[in-house]
Design a protein around this motif. Structure first.
Motif, PDB file in Angstrom:
ATOM      1  N   SER A 129       0.834  -1.208   0.000  1.00  0.00           N
ATOM      2  CA  SER A 129       0.000   0.000   0.000  1.00  0.00           C
ATOM      3  C   SER A 129       0.863   1.250   0.000  1.00  0.00           C
ATOM      4  CB  SER A 129      -0.927  -0.006   1.213  1.00  0.00           C
ATOM      5  OG  SER A 129      -1.860  -1.069   1.144  1.00  0.00           O
ATOM      6  N   ALA A 130       1.913   1.255   0.815  1.00  0.00           N
ATOM      7  CA  ALA A 130       2.811   2.405   0.847  1.00  0.00           C
ATOM      8  C   ALA A 130       3.501   2.601  -0.502  1.00  0.00           C
ATOM      9  CB  ALA A 130       3.849   2.229   1.956  1.00  0.00           C
ATOM     10  N   PHE A 131       3.949   1.500  -1.100  1.00  0.00           N
ATOM     11  CA  PHE A 131       4.631   1.599  -2.395  1.00  0.00           C
ATOM     12  C   PHE A 131       3.682   2.047  -3.496  1.00  0.00           C
ATOM     13  CE2 PHE A 131       5.506  -0.701  -6.403  1.00  0.00           C
ATOM     14  CZ  PHE A 131       6.635  -0.001  -6.789  1.00  0.00           C
ATOM     15  N   TYR A 132       2.493   1.456  -3.564  1.00  0.00           N
ATOM     16  CA  TYR A 132       1.545   1.823  -4.613  1.00  0.00           C
ATOM     17  C   TYR A 132       1.082   3.270  -4.465  1.00  0.00           C
ATOM     18  CZ  TYR A 132       1.167  -3.102  -5.947  1.00  0.00           C
ATOM     19  OH  TYR A 132       1.436  -4.377  -6.387  1.00  0.00           O
ATOM     20  N   LEU A 133       0.890   3.718  -3.237  1.00  0.00           N
ATOM     21  CA  LEU A 133       0.460   5.099  -3.025  1.00  0.00           C
ATOM     22  C   LEU A 133       1.522   6.083  -3.506  1.00  0.00           C
ATOM     23  CD1 LEU A 133      -1.605   7.074  -1.855  1.00  0.00           C
ATOM     24  CD2 LEU A 133      -0.454   6.834   0.367  1.00  0.00           C
ATOM     25  N   LEU A 134       2.780   5.823  -3.142  1.00  0.00           N
ATOM     26  CA  LEU A 134       3.873   6.699  -3.586  1.00  0.00           C
ATOM     27  C   LEU A 134       4.024   6.652  -5.098  1.00  0.00           C
ATOM     28  CD1 LEU A 134       6.313   8.509  -2.972  1.00  0.00           C
ATOM     29  CD2 LEU A 134       7.667   6.432  -2.643  1.00  0.00           C
ATOM     30  N   SER A 135       3.951   5.462  -5.688  1.00  0.00           N
ATOM     31  CA  SER A 135       4.142   5.325  -7.125  1.00  0.00           C
ATOM     32  C   SER A 135       3.009   5.992  -7.906  1.00  0.00           C
ATOM     33  CB  SER A 135       4.244   3.845  -7.507  1.00  0.00           C
ATOM     34  OG  SER A 135       5.370   3.243  -6.897  1.00  0.00           O
ATOM     35  N   GLU A 185      -4.494  -1.940  -7.617  1.00  0.00           N
ATOM     36  CA  GLU A 185      -3.866  -2.740  -6.576  1.00  0.00           C
ATOM     37  C   GLU A 185      -3.865  -2.025  -5.240  1.00  0.00           C
ATOM     38  OE1 GLU A 185      -2.435  -6.062  -6.897  1.00  0.00           O
ATOM     39  OE2 GLU A 185      -3.925  -5.796  -8.468  1.00  0.00           O
ATOM     40  N   LEU A 186      -3.697  -0.710  -5.259  1.00  0.00           N
ATOM     41  CA  LEU A 186      -3.749   0.068  -4.019  1.00  0.00           C
ATOM     42  C   LEU A 186      -5.105  -0.080  -3.344  1.00  0.00           C
ATOM     43  CD1 LEU A 186      -2.639   2.220  -2.043  1.00  0.00           C
ATOM     44  CD2 LEU A 186      -3.456   3.965  -3.653  1.00  0.00           C
ATOM     45  N   LEU A 187      -6.172  -0.025  -4.124  1.00  0.00           N
ATOM     46  CA  LEU A 187      -7.511  -0.178  -3.556  1.00  0.00           C
ATOM     47  C   LEU A 187      -7.687  -1.558  -2.925  1.00  0.00           C
ATOM     48  CD1 LEU A 187     -10.363   0.890  -3.107  1.00  0.00           C
ATOM     49  CD2 LEU A 187     -10.954   0.104  -5.412  1.00  0.00           C
ATOM     50  N   PHE A 188      -7.146  -2.596  -3.573  1.00  0.00           N
ATOM     51  CA  PHE A 188      -7.272  -3.938  -3.025  1.00  0.00           C
ATOM     52  C   PHE A 188      -6.557  -4.073  -1.681  1.00  0.00           C
ATOM     53  CE2 PHE A 188      -5.190  -8.081  -2.487  1.00  0.00           C
ATOM     54  CZ  PHE A 188      -6.299  -8.894  -2.322  1.00  0.00           C
ATOM     55  N   VAL A 227      -5.562  -1.719   0.416  1.00  0.00           N
ATOM     56  CA  VAL A 227      -6.185  -0.888   1.449  1.00  0.00           C
ATOM     57  C   VAL A 227      -7.456  -1.547   1.958  1.00  0.00           C
ATOM     58  CG1 VAL A 227      -7.326   1.319   1.868  1.00  0.00           C
ATOM     59  CG2 VAL A 227      -5.165   1.268   0.631  1.00  0.00           C
ATOM     60  N   SER A 228      -8.234  -2.141   1.048  1.00  0.00           N
ATOM     61  CA  SER A 228      -9.445  -2.854   1.465  1.00  0.00           C
ATOM     62  C   SER A 228      -9.100  -4.037   2.364  1.00  0.00           C
ATOM     63  CB  SER A 228     -10.220  -3.336   0.233  1.00  0.00           C
ATOM     64  OG  SER A 228     -10.602  -2.255  -0.588  1.00  0.00           O
ATOM     65  N   ARG A 229      -7.985  -4.718   2.082  1.00  0.00           N
ATOM     66  CA  ARG A 229      -7.589  -5.844   2.917  1.00  0.00           C
ATOM     67  C   ARG A 229      -7.132  -5.377   4.297  1.00  0.00           C
ATOM     68  NH1 ARG A 229      -3.855 -10.826   0.829  1.00  0.00           N
ATOM     69  NH2 ARG A 229      -2.157  -9.317   0.914  1.00  0.00           N
ATOM     70  N   LEU A 230      -6.464  -4.237   4.362  1.00  0.00           N
ATOM     71  CA  LEU A 230      -6.074  -3.689   5.661  1.00  0.00           C
ATOM     72  C   LEU A 230      -7.303  -3.325   6.490  1.00  0.00           C
ATOM     73  CD1 LEU A 230      -3.080  -1.383   4.649  1.00  0.00           C
ATOM     74  CD2 LEU A 230      -2.969  -3.607   5.784  1.00  0.00           C
ATOM     75  N   ILE A 231      -8.290  -2.726   5.828  1.00  0.00           N
ATOM     76  CA  ILE A 231      -9.531  -2.371   6.530  1.00  0.00           C
ATOM     77  C   ILE A 231     -10.259  -3.631   6.972  1.00  0.00           C
ATOM     78  CG2 ILE A 231     -11.786  -1.259   6.265  1.00  0.00           C
ATOM     79  CD1 ILE A 231     -10.475   0.676   4.300  1.00  0.00           C
ATOM     80  N   TYR A 232     -10.227  -4.671   6.159  1.00  0.00           N
ATOM     81  CA  TYR A 232     -10.895  -5.928   6.508  1.00  0.00           C
ATOM     82  C   TYR A 232     -10.249  -6.565   7.736  1.00  0.00           C
ATOM     83  CZ  TYR A 232     -12.051 -10.892   6.229  1.00  0.00           C
ATOM     84  OH  TYR A 232     -12.447 -12.170   6.530  1.00  0.00           O
ATOM     85  N   SER A 262     -16.237  -6.987   9.170  1.00  0.00           N
ATOM     86  CA  SER A 262     -17.550  -6.666   8.604  1.00  0.00           C
ATOM     87  C   SER A 262     -17.456  -5.640   7.472  1.00  0.00           C
ATOM     88  CB  SER A 262     -18.475  -6.130   9.697  1.00  0.00           C
ATOM     89  OG  SER A 262     -17.968  -4.930  10.259  1.00  0.00           O
ATOM     90  N   ARG A 263     -16.313  -5.009   7.328  1.00  0.00           N
ATOM     91  CA  ARG A 263     -16.142  -3.989   6.290  1.00  0.00           C
ATOM     92  C   ARG A 263     -15.518  -4.636   5.059  1.00  0.00           C
ATOM     93  NH1 ARG A 263     -13.553   0.936   9.983  1.00  0.00           N
ATOM     94  NH2 ARG A 263     -15.352   1.177  11.388  1.00  0.00           N
ATOM     95  N   GLN A 264     -16.352  -5.046   4.123  1.00  0.00           N
ATOM     96  CA  GLN A 264     -15.893  -5.717   2.911  1.00  0.00           C
ATOM     97  C   GLN A 264     -16.353  -5.007   1.644  1.00  0.00           C
ATOM     98  OE1 GLN A 264     -16.527  -9.961   2.894  1.00  0.00           O
ATOM     99  NE2 GLN A 264     -16.559 -10.089   5.121  1.00  0.00           N
ATOM    100  N   ALA A 265     -16.885  -3.790   1.794  1.00  0.00           N
ATOM    101  CA  ALA A 265     -17.380  -3.070   0.613  1.00  0.00           C
ATOM    102  C   ALA A 265     -16.244  -2.715  -0.338  1.00  0.00           C
ATOM    103  CB  ALA A 265     -18.122  -1.804   1.040  1.00  0.00           C
ATOM    104  N   GLY A 266     -15.045  -2.522   0.201  1.00  0.00           N
ATOM    105  CA  GLY A 266     -13.921  -2.164  -0.653  1.00  0.00           C
ATOM    106  C   GLY A 266     -13.586  -3.234  -1.668  1.00  0.00           C
TER     107      GLY A 266
END
Length: 376
Positions: free
Chosen positions: A125-131, A236-239, A241-246, A251-255
């Motif tokens: 997530s850190a790498f994808y966000l920076l890139s 990939e960043l969205l995926f 981040v969604s896994r970190l939130i999960y 219960s948070r799987q909308a991402g």
């Protein structure tokens, strides 16, 4: 993972010693290369690793003034630069792990499997966000988003600008950093003590990144590669981040739903831009035929190879995506069956209803009337 507290002192130069102290060892090696710039004897060698190589200065006339603009192109000396920034990537990996991810993991009390996945998603997530941020800034400064024609117009794109303006990020350094990051993932398999069953999967996707990024860099398809990287990294960043939130709240799987939609859109856009640029744009370009002196690789064989590689990779990703979604659906159905009440606990009036088919009453005791008929 990363810089960890040592509870025991393993033998020097043993595997455990290198794994525990790999960040310190790499930091010392990188520091030695930086210190080499201070001495005239070693400055030339150290400069090969630290500074970006293969620069060209071109003079341009703007009005009555003559300006010198610096450009860069690729070459064999880039391997030394990639090696140095691979060391920097290992150091940053350890810092993120120690200062952020390990502290969060101690508070969340995750299982061992989730712990590994959480660390993987945190790093990526850190790498994808920076890139993504870096790539978008290059696209805006180079005005590559204004028209698709910019992706192939003026090919070969051998000269990558540095300035002006001073705030413009360097296209060449972006590619150097990308190659360095994915190369650093190879020794990280050893430092992270990756499981044997996970190593083939990790080697596969690391190799795919290196082949595609390196291919775009060597074949001077810098603009197309940059656009496709930003598009892929955003999905990939969205995926991750969604896994970190999960992991923080299951219960948070909308991402994941949003990611699944964008994943399909991303694959379609990748194929469309690739076919448009390589299949139509370069095919109709003025300069055809290979020319190593100018960096022109615009020939039918290379175009077909590029398109075949991109299409094969996208098909593999879609196939993996479908298999993962089917597996998740089967696991969800199994959970529903386990959570359903057993048949013996259902009311007696439902046992003879229209749902009592396919052997549903096979384990139900006989009624008194049935026993009487059997005795007769």
């Amino acid at each position: 993972m990363g810089i960890r507290k040592k509870n025991k002192n393993p033998p020097i130069l043993s595997h455990e010693f290198i794994i525990q102290n790999h960040a310190d060892i790499v930091s010392c090696l990188a520091l030695l290369l930086v210190l080499g710039l201070l001495f005239e004897v070693t400055s030339h060698v150290a400069g090969l690793f630290i500074t970006v190589q293969h620069n060209v200065t071109i003079s341009t006339n703007e009005g009555q003034e003559e300006l010198a603009v610096n450009y860069f192109h690729h070459g064999p000396k880039d391997m030394a630069t990639v090696f140095f920034y691979m060391l920097i990537a290992i150091i940053f990996h350890a810092v993120i792990q120690e200062c952020l991810l390990d502290k969060i993991n101690r508070k969340m009390h995750l299982s061992k499997i989730k712990h590994t996945k959480f660390d993987e998603s945190g790093q990526l997530s850190a790498f994808y966000l920076l890139s993504c941020g870096w790539g978008i800034s290059i696209l805006l400064s180079e005005n590559l988003m204004s028209s698709p024609v910019n992706l192939w117009e003026g090919y070969p794109h051998t000269l990558m600008p540095v300035a002006p303006p001073p705030s413009r990020f360097q296209m060449k350094f972006f590619y150097i950093s990308q190659l360095a990051y994915w190369l650093h993932a190879l020794p990280e398999l050893y430092f992270q003590k990756a499981k044997n069953e996970d190593i083939p999967r990790q080697l596969l996707y690391i190799s795919l990144y290196l082949v595609h990024i390196g291919g775009a860099y060597i074949l001077n398809l810098n603009r197309l590669g940059l656009v496709l990287m930003v598009l892929h990294y955003f999905v990939e960043l969205l995926f991750h981040v969604s896994r970190l939130i999960y992991f923080s709240n299951e219960s948070r799987q909308a991402g994941f739903t949003v990611w699944a939609v964008l994943f399909v859109i991303g694959r379609l856009l990748t194929l469309s831009l690739s076919v448009l640029t390589v299949g139509f744009g370069l095919a109709g370009a003025e300069h055809q035929g290979p020319d190593l002196t100018t960096g022109n690789f615009n020939m039918p064989l290379i175009r077909v190879a590029v398109l075949a590689g991109i299409c094969a990779t996208q098909a593999f990703m879609v196939w993996t995506f479908i298999n993962v979604q089917l597996r998740r659906w089967r696991e969800f159905q199994q959970q529903l069956r386990k959570s359903a009440p057993p048949r013996s606990s259902r009311p007696r009036r439902d046992r003879g209803g229209p749902n009592a088919i396919n052997g549903a009453l096979g384990n139900v005791p006989d009624s008194p009337r049935t026993r009487k008929e059997k005795s007769s």
